[in-house]
Enzyme design. Sequence first.
Site, short mmCIF file in Angstrom:
data_model
loop_
_atom_site.label_atom_id
_atom_site.label_comp_id
_atom_site.label_asym_id
_atom_site.label_seq_id
_atom_site.Cartn_x
_atom_site.Cartn_y
_atom_site.Cartn_z
N MET A 17 0.85 -1.21 0.00
CA MET A 17 0.00 0.00 0.00
C MET A 17 0.88 1.25 0.00
O MET A 17 1.69 1.45 0.91
CB MET A 17 -0.92 0.01 1.23
CG MET A 17 -2.09 -0.94 1.13
SD MET A 17 -3.19 -0.83 2.56
CE MET A 17 -2.25 -1.71 3.80
N CYS A 100 -2.97 -1.54 -10.06
CA CYS A 100 -3.27 -0.19 -9.57
C CYS A 100 -4.25 0.53 -10.51
O CYS A 100 -4.01 0.64 -11.71
CB CYS A 100 -1.99 0.64 -9.41
SG CYS A 100 -2.36 2.25 -8.72
N LYS A 139 0.54 -9.14 -9.10
CA LYS A 139 -0.68 -8.81 -8.35
C LYS A 139 -1.60 -8.06 -9.30
O LYS A 139 -1.18 -7.12 -9.97
CB LYS A 139 -0.32 -7.94 -7.15
CG LYS A 139 -1.52 -7.53 -6.30
CD LYS A 139 -1.05 -6.91 -4.99
CE LYS A 139 -2.21 -6.43 -4.14
NZ LYS A 139 -2.79 -5.18 -4.67
N GLY A 201 -8.88 -8.82 -0.87
CA GLY A 201 -10.05 -7.94 -1.03
C GLY A 201 -11.06 -8.12 0.07
O GLY A 201 -11.69 -9.18 0.17
N ASP A 202 -11.18 -7.08 0.92
CA ASP A 202 -12.21 -7.05 1.96
C ASP A 202 -12.03 -8.08 3.07
O ASP A 202 -13.01 -8.65 3.54
CB ASP A 202 -13.61 -7.19 1.34
CG ASP A 202 -13.99 -5.95 0.57
OD1 ASP A 202 -13.40 -4.89 0.83
OD2 ASP A 202 -14.86 -6.05 -0.32
C1 LIG Z 1 -3.85 3.41 0.45
C2 LIG Z 1 -3.70 2.25 -0.49
C3 LIG Z 1 -2.54 2.11 -1.23
C4 LIG Z 1 -2.38 1.02 -2.08
N1 LIG Z 1 -1.20 0.86 -2.76
C5 LIG Z 1 -0.99 -0.26 -3.49
C6 LIG Z 1 0.27 -0.54 -4.07
O1 LIG Z 1 1.24 0.21 -3.90
N2 LIG Z 1 0.40 -1.69 -4.79
C7 LIG Z 1 -0.64 -2.57 -4.96
O2 LIG Z 1 -0.47 -3.60 -5.62
N3 LIG Z 1 -1.83 -2.33 -4.41
C8 LIG Z 1 -2.02 -1.22 -3.68
N4 LIG Z 1 -3.21 -1.04 -3.04
C9 LIG Z 1 -4.24 -2.10 -3.14
C10 LIG Z 1 -4.10 -3.09 -1.96
O3 LIG Z 1 -2.87 -3.76 -2.03
C11 LIG Z 1 -5.23 -4.11 -1.99
O4 LIG Z 1 -5.18 -4.84 -3.20
C12 LIG Z 1 -6.62 -3.48 -1.89
O5 LIG Z 1 -6.64 -2.48 -0.90
C13 LIG Z 1 -7.69 -4.53 -1.57
O6 LIG Z 1 -7.40 -5.20 -0.38
P1 LIG Z 1 -8.12 -4.81 1.03
O7 LIG Z 1 -9.59 -4.91 0.81
O8 LIG Z 1 -7.60 -5.82 2.02
O9 LIG Z 1 -7.71 -3.40 1.33
C14 LIG Z 1 -3.41 0.06 -2.21
C15 LIG Z 1 -4.58 0.22 -1.48
C16 LIG Z 1 -4.72 1.28 -0.61
C17 LIG Z 1 -6.00 1.41 0.18
#
Ligand SMILES: Cc1cc2nc3c(=O)[nH]c(=O)nc-3n(C[C@H](O)[C@H](O)[C@H](O)COP(=O)(O)O)c2cc1C
Length: 347
Positions: A17, A100, A139, A201-202
């Site tokens: 993230m 992304c 990813k 995811g979630d």
């Molecule tokens: C603030 C933020 C920054 C993120 N930056 C990246 C990143 O640098 N690389 C990436 O593959 N995904 C990035 N993501 C996506 C997360 O890795 C993840 O795939 C997404 O938040 C869904 O998972 P979650 O529901 O557990 O948050 C980012 C998400 C958030 C919220």
Amino acid sequence: MKIGELEIERPVILAPMEDVTDRAFRQLCKRHGADIVYTEFISAEALRRGVEKSLRKLKTDPIERPFAIQIFGNTIESMVEAAVIAEEYHPDYLDINFGCPTKKVAGKGAGAALLREPEKMAQISEAVVKAVKIPVTAKTRIGWDFDSINILDVLPRLEDAGIQALALHGRTRSQMYKGKADWSWIRATKERARIPIIANGDIWSADDAVAMFAETGADGVMIGRGSIGNPFIFEEAKALLTTGKPLPLPDFRHRIAAAIEHLQLSVQFKGEKYGVLEMRRHYSTYLKGLPMVSRVRNKLVREESWELVIELLLAYQQECEGYARDGKIHVGGEYLNDHSEKLILNY
Ligand SMILES: Cc1cc2nc3c(=O)[nH]c(=O)nc-3n(C[C@H](O)[C@H](O)[C@H](O)COP(=O)(O)O)c2cc1C
């Protein structure tokens, strides 16, 4: 789950993230049980140009192992060059970002935009795999939009290119972070996969992590937003997965202690000025749902000395002790949302 030499049973992984998973947060999550951590994504173009800020993102410490470095880019050349640079920092594996959705990345043909060019996605993957000796993973999301969900077409291309594992976020690019992640696409992908699938995811709680494994059959799970202000989620998920019993939820003492630990790590790695500054966005999640929190939060985000921030947090903890004694800390209230309901105080 096996990626190269690395073998971990049902790993619970910290998602990459931007602006969140820096060295401090990765190490905090490690201390709280994350099996694998990812760096923030790093621009391939910036790496090849030697941009200082991007090079700094490659820095890790042995305590973070196993860890992955993630890169993104829109050309084969820049990705190959960046992969070679990243390899010098000895990650356990290198991850390519094909997920992304933001304008600054997907708008320039990188990240999720490559879901619209599966051929190029495969070419980038193959070239990066060939350029380094460490394992390469990817990813991504399930597709660009609902009308073009193509993960089942993308999967074999990535496998043939030599990608060794796939982390899959169950949303399309057009969903950004809205709606709900569709875990059934993760399951369908897992059913066809020859490589490990990491489901993402979630996942907002330990229960969600267990459900994600059960519903998708994935080899590992990856947690992003659910870990922000809540590094406890890793040990909670690990405990539930291995013993079937939930850990007690963290109370205000644990949460304040984690905020302090995070701040100290942040200052250690970024210095007082930036360490304190960058922590400001985190206090509200650590303290969410606690009594009279807005008052202390307002002070925390103005303070410039890390020692005084810690004093404020410890004074607030004393205040909370008083509320707890008087039975005045209670669950519920205006600060709770879906997320923090899962972080509810526990007495
Ligand atoms: C603030 C933020 C920054 C993120 N930056 C990246 C990143 O640098 N690389 C990436 O593959 N995904 C990035 N993501 C996506 C997360 O890795 C993840 O795939 C997404 O938040 C869904 O998972 P979650 O529901 O557990 O948050 C980012 C998400 C958030 C919220």
